[in-house]
Write a protein that holds these residues in place. Structure first.
Motif, PDB file in Angstrom:
ATOM      1  N   LEU A  66      10.633  -4.529  -2.008  1.00  0.00           N
ATOM      2  CA  LEU A  66       9.475  -4.103  -1.220  1.00  0.00           C
ATOM      3  C   LEU A  66       8.395  -5.163  -1.388  1.00  0.00           C
ATOM      4  O   LEU A  66       8.029  -5.514  -2.523  1.00  0.00           O
ATOM      5  CB  LEU A  66       8.948  -2.751  -1.721  1.00  0.00           C
ATOM      6  CG  LEU A  66       7.580  -2.334  -1.148  1.00  0.00           C
ATOM      7  CD1 LEU A  66       7.633  -2.143   0.370  1.00  0.00           C
ATOM      8  CD2 LEU A  66       7.091  -1.044  -1.827  1.00  0.00           C
ATOM      9  N   VAL A  67       7.913  -5.673  -0.264  1.00  0.00           N
ATOM     10  CA  VAL A  67       6.830  -6.667  -0.303  1.00  0.00           C
ATOM     11  C   VAL A  67       5.578  -6.033   0.297  1.00  0.00           C
ATOM     12  O   VAL A  67       5.593  -5.544   1.433  1.00  0.00           O
ATOM     13  CB  VAL A  67       7.236  -7.946   0.477  1.00  0.00           C
ATOM     14  CG1 VAL A  67       6.026  -8.848   0.689  1.00  0.00           C
ATOM     15  CG2 VAL A  67       8.337  -8.697  -0.267  1.00  0.00           C
ATOM     16  N   HIS A  68       4.505  -6.013  -0.485  1.00  0.00           N
ATOM     17  CA  HIS A  68       3.237  -5.450  -0.006  1.00  0.00           C
ATOM     18  C   HIS A  68       2.112  -6.089  -0.807  1.00  0.00           C
ATOM     19  O   HIS A  68       2.276  -7.209  -1.337  1.00  0.00           O
ATOM     20  CB  HIS A  68       3.243  -3.911  -0.115  1.00  0.00           C
ATOM     21  CG  HIS A  68       2.370  -3.256   0.913  1.00  0.00           C
ATOM     22  ND1 HIS A  68       1.006  -3.205   0.808  1.00  0.00           N
ATOM     23  CD2 HIS A  68       2.679  -2.643   2.077  1.00  0.00           C
ATOM     24  CE1 HIS A  68       0.499  -2.597   1.873  1.00  0.00           C
ATOM     25  NE2 HIS A  68       1.504  -2.235   2.674  1.00  0.00           N
ATOM     26  N   LYS A  69       1.026  -5.402  -0.942  1.00  0.00           N
ATOM     27  CA  LYS A  69      -0.118  -5.943  -1.692  1.00  0.00           C
ATOM     28  C   LYS A  69      -0.818  -4.731  -2.308  1.00  0.00           C
ATOM     29  O   LYS A  69      -1.981  -4.468  -2.042  1.00  0.00           O
ATOM     30  CB  LYS A  69      -1.023  -6.715  -0.713  1.00  0.00           C
ATOM     31  CG  LYS A  69      -2.203  -7.415  -1.333  1.00  0.00           C
ATOM     32  CD  LYS A  69      -1.851  -8.701  -2.057  1.00  0.00           C
ATOM     33  CE  LYS A  69      -3.056  -9.261  -2.778  1.00  0.00           C
ATOM     34  NZ  LYS A  69      -2.754 -10.406  -3.633  1.00  0.00           N
ATOM     35  N   ASN A  70      -0.047  -3.966  -3.130  1.00  0.00           N
ATOM     36  CA  ASN A  70      -0.565  -2.674  -3.572  1.00  0.00           C
ATOM     37  C   ASN A  70      -1.574  -2.768  -4.714  1.00  0.00           C
ATOM     38  O   ASN A  70      -2.123  -1.755  -5.150  1.00  0.00           O
ATOM     39  CB  ASN A  70       0.588  -1.702  -3.897  1.00  0.00           C
ATOM     40  CG  ASN A  70       1.367  -2.092  -5.133  1.00  0.00           C
ATOM     41  OD1 ASN A  70       0.975  -2.985  -5.886  1.00  0.00           O
ATOM     42  ND2 ASN A  70       2.499  -1.424  -5.342  1.00  0.00           N
ATOM     43  N   ASN A  71      -1.816  -4.033  -5.170  1.00  0.00           N
ATOM     44  CA  ASN A  71      -2.864  -4.197  -6.180  1.00  0.00           C
ATOM     45  C   ASN A  71      -4.261  -4.248  -5.542  1.00  0.00           C
ATOM     46  O   ASN A  71      -5.267  -4.121  -6.209  1.00  0.00           O
ATOM     47  CB  ASN A  71      -2.622  -5.477  -6.999  1.00  0.00           C
ATOM     48  CG  ASN A  71      -2.464  -6.723  -6.132  1.00  0.00           C
ATOM     49  OD1 ASN A  71      -2.204  -6.629  -4.942  1.00  0.00           O
ATOM     50  ND2 ASN A  71      -2.611  -7.893  -6.733  1.00  0.00           N
ATOM     51  N   VAL A  72      -4.300  -4.445  -4.235  1.00  0.00           N
ATOM     52  CA  VAL A  72      -5.586  -4.532  -3.527  1.00  0.00           C
ATOM     53  C   VAL A  72      -5.650  -3.500  -2.397  1.00  0.00           C
ATOM     54  O   VAL A  72      -6.618  -2.752  -2.272  1.00  0.00           O
ATOM     55  CB  VAL A  72      -5.791  -5.955  -2.954  1.00  0.00           C
ATOM     56  CG1 VAL A  72      -7.071  -6.017  -2.144  1.00  0.00           C
ATOM     57  CG2 VAL A  72      -5.840  -6.987  -4.089  1.00  0.00           C
ATOM     58  N   THR A 121       9.063  -4.554   4.521  1.00  0.00           N
ATOM     59  CA  THR A 121       7.629  -4.819   4.456  1.00  0.00           C
ATOM     60  C   THR A 121       6.933  -4.331   5.718  1.00  0.00           C
ATOM     61  O   THR A 121       7.588  -3.884   6.660  1.00  0.00           O
ATOM     62  CB  THR A 121       7.377  -6.329   4.203  1.00  0.00           C
ATOM     63  OG1 THR A 121       5.995  -6.533   3.908  1.00  0.00           O
ATOM     64  CG2 THR A 121       7.765  -7.178   5.400  1.00  0.00           C
ATOM     65  N   ASP A 122       5.613  -4.438   5.731  1.00  0.00           N
ATOM     66  CA  ASP A 122       4.892  -3.892   6.888  1.00  0.00           C
ATOM     67  C   ASP A 122       4.837  -4.919   8.025  1.00  0.00           C
ATOM     68  O   ASP A 122       5.369  -6.036   7.925  1.00  0.00           O
ATOM     69  CB  ASP A 122       3.502  -3.362   6.475  1.00  0.00           C
ATOM     70  CG  ASP A 122       2.394  -4.410   6.511  1.00  0.00           C
ATOM     71  OD1 ASP A 122       2.697  -5.623   6.593  1.00  0.00           O
ATOM     72  OD2 ASP A 122       1.208  -4.022   6.457  1.00  0.00           O
ATOM     73  N   ASN A 123       4.193  -4.522   9.098  1.00  0.00           N
ATOM     74  CA  ASN A 123       4.230  -5.295  10.336  1.00  0.00           C
ATOM     75  C   ASN A 123       3.597  -6.687  10.180  1.00  0.00           C
ATOM     76  O   ASN A 123       4.182  -7.699  10.599  1.00  0.00           O
ATOM     77  CB  ASN A 123       3.491  -4.482  11.414  1.00  0.00           C
ATOM     78  CG  ASN A 123       3.987  -4.747  12.811  1.00  0.00           C
ATOM     79  OD1 ASN A 123       4.656  -5.746  13.070  1.00  0.00           O
ATOM     80  ND2 ASN A 123       3.661  -3.862  13.735  1.00  0.00           N
ATOM     81  N   LEU A 124       2.443  -6.745   9.548  1.00  0.00           N
ATOM     82  CA  LEU A 124       1.738  -8.029   9.406  1.00  0.00           C
ATOM     83  C   LEU A 124       2.421  -8.937   8.384  1.00  0.00           C
ATOM     84  O   LEU A 124       2.703 -10.103   8.656  1.00  0.00           O
ATOM     85  CB  LEU A 124       0.283  -7.789   8.994  1.00  0.00           C
ATOM     86  CG  LEU A 124      -0.531  -9.039   8.649  1.00  0.00           C
ATOM     87  CD1 LEU A 124      -0.657  -9.974   9.837  1.00  0.00           C
ATOM     88  CD2 LEU A 124      -1.933  -8.655   8.157  1.00  0.00           C
TER      89      LEU A 124
END
Ligand SMILES: NC(=O)C1=CN([C@@H]2O[C@H](COP(=O)(O)OP(=O)(O)OC[C@H]3O[C@@H](n4cnc5c(N)ncnc54)[C@H](O)[C@@H]3O)[C@@H](O)[C@H]2O)C=CC1
Ligand SMILES: CC(C)CC(=O)C(=O)O
Ligand SMILES: [Mg+2]
Length: 347
Positions: free
Chosen positions: A183-189, A237-240
């Motif tokens: 899973l690729v995201h940015k869940n720390n921000v 991952t999400d769209n962007l």
């Protein structure tokens, strides 16, 4: 039993016109004689916009709905304000036909040059969510034209939307030999969207005990895609984020000219749409410089989606052989590459 494919063809703008012509050439060459291919071409893109002011009407959607699948080149033209066609045609179509699985495979084929050191094994698939995230148009601008202008672009993430794409990605990982999913995201921000994605990712994972999972922030993912691309098997991952990392994925695995994609509606309620990852490339349009391989490989994804596995594999083998033979040879035109591939798939 006679079979048929009723295909909507949207060449679009710029090199879209040039590469789709090659995609159709290869499609005609690869199909067995008992398969009846019917194509209907649509003029969406800058031409239609300048002629009528329209990008994609409800009547157009009704017509497109009648087809088994859609082959798209690319849209976007410098003569049209940025976003008009991208939002008004491309995203509108992806959303209207619920193309929530945006499938983008990356495979470094033998003999193909990568800018990376050595010849790493690259064979992964990005499952990009295709209908939500910051691409839904959920934003606005106030105090336009003043020094105090404020613009928002809110990322929309629903549990329903995340769960269905995450489940699709797990199923794809389960079906592949390495059975790995990142899973690729940015869940720390992005703690609201990021935690919803992470929670659902972990929960759905309980149904797939054989799949090994990892979580990675998107910024770190760009490092590992360059330094350890062999680490990846399936990425969700999400769209962007998916949009951005798949251009990077293309760059490391043969270039943007060979990166294929499918906008899939898994239920079959609407036709799925297949297109190269690249855009209309106005910088090289009309010069015969565009590599049609990405579109040709998108045709292979289209055929596989419709159940023509043998023909899909023939196309992939032909592109692979063609790419391997390019090394050290002078560049060929778009048309010449298409002709060579048509000969290969027919033979
Ligand atoms: N799915 C679609 O229809 C997409 C449309 N676009 C639109 O396309 C237009 C141009 O966007 P850019 O950001 O320049 O991205 P782009 O993908 O069109 O081009 C980026 C670079 O890759 C090169 N390139 C692209 N396809 C190639 C091919 N088949 N062979 C060889 N080189 C190739 C181009 O020459 C350019 O240097 C914009 O209007 C953009 O909004 C961009 C991405 C996807
Ligand atoms: C023009 C965007 C809406 C599409 C894009 O860049 C993509 O899907 O890769
Ligand atoms: Mg893109």
């Amino acid at each position: 039993m006679s079979r048929s494919i009723n295909l909507a063809v949207i060449p679009g703008d710029g090199i879209g016109q040039e590469v789709v012509a090659q995609g159709l050439k290869i499609l005609s060459a690869v199909l067995p004689q008992d398969v009846k291919l019917e194509t209907e071409e649509y003029d969406f893109g800058a031409r239609r916009y300048h002629a009528t002011g329209e990008t994609l009407t409800d009547a157009d959607l009704e017509q497109l709905k009648q087809h088994d699948a859609i082959l798209l080149g690319a849209i976007g033209d410098p003569s049209v304000p940025s976003g008009v066609l991208e939002r008004g045609f491309l995203l509108k179509l992806r959303f209207a036909f619920d193309h929530h699985v945006n499938l983008r495979p990356s495979k470094l084929l033998p003999g193909v040059e990568t800018p990376l050191a050595g010849q790493p094994e690259i064979d992964f698939v990005v499952v990009r969510e295709g209908t939500e995230g910051p691409y839904t148009g959920n934003g606005g601008t106030i105090r336009t034209g003043t020094p105090h202008a404020v613009a928002t672009e809110v990322s929309l993430n629903t549990a329903f939307g995340i769960e269905r794409v995450v489940r699709d990605a797990y199923a794809r990982a389960q079906a592949r030999p390495r059975k790995k999913l990142a899973l690729v995201h940015k869940n720390n921000v992005l703690v609201h969207a990021g935690h919803l994605w992470t929670d659902i990712f972990n929960k759905v994972g309980e149904e797939f005990p054989e799949v090994t999972t990892e979580y990675m922030h998107v910024d770190a993912a760009t490092i590992y895609l360059v330094t350890q691309p062999e680490r990846f098997d399936v990425i969700v991952t999400d769209n962007l984020f998916g949009d951005i990392i798949t251009d990077l994925a293309a760059a490391i695995s043969g270039g943007i000219g060979v990166a294929a994609s499918g906008n899939i509606n898994p239920s079959g309620a609407y036709p799925s749409m297949f297109e190269p990852v690249h855009g209309s490339a106005p910088d090289i349009a009309g010069q015969g410089k565009a590599d049609p391989s990405a579109t040709v490989l998108s045709v292979a994804l289209l055929l596989r989606h419709l159940g023509y596995e043998t023909e899909a594999a023939r196309i992939e083998d032909a592109v692979s052989a063609d790419l391997a033979e390019r090394v050290g040879k002078p560049a060929r035109t778009t048309d010449e590459i298409g002709d060579a591939l048509a000969v290969r798939v027919a033979g």
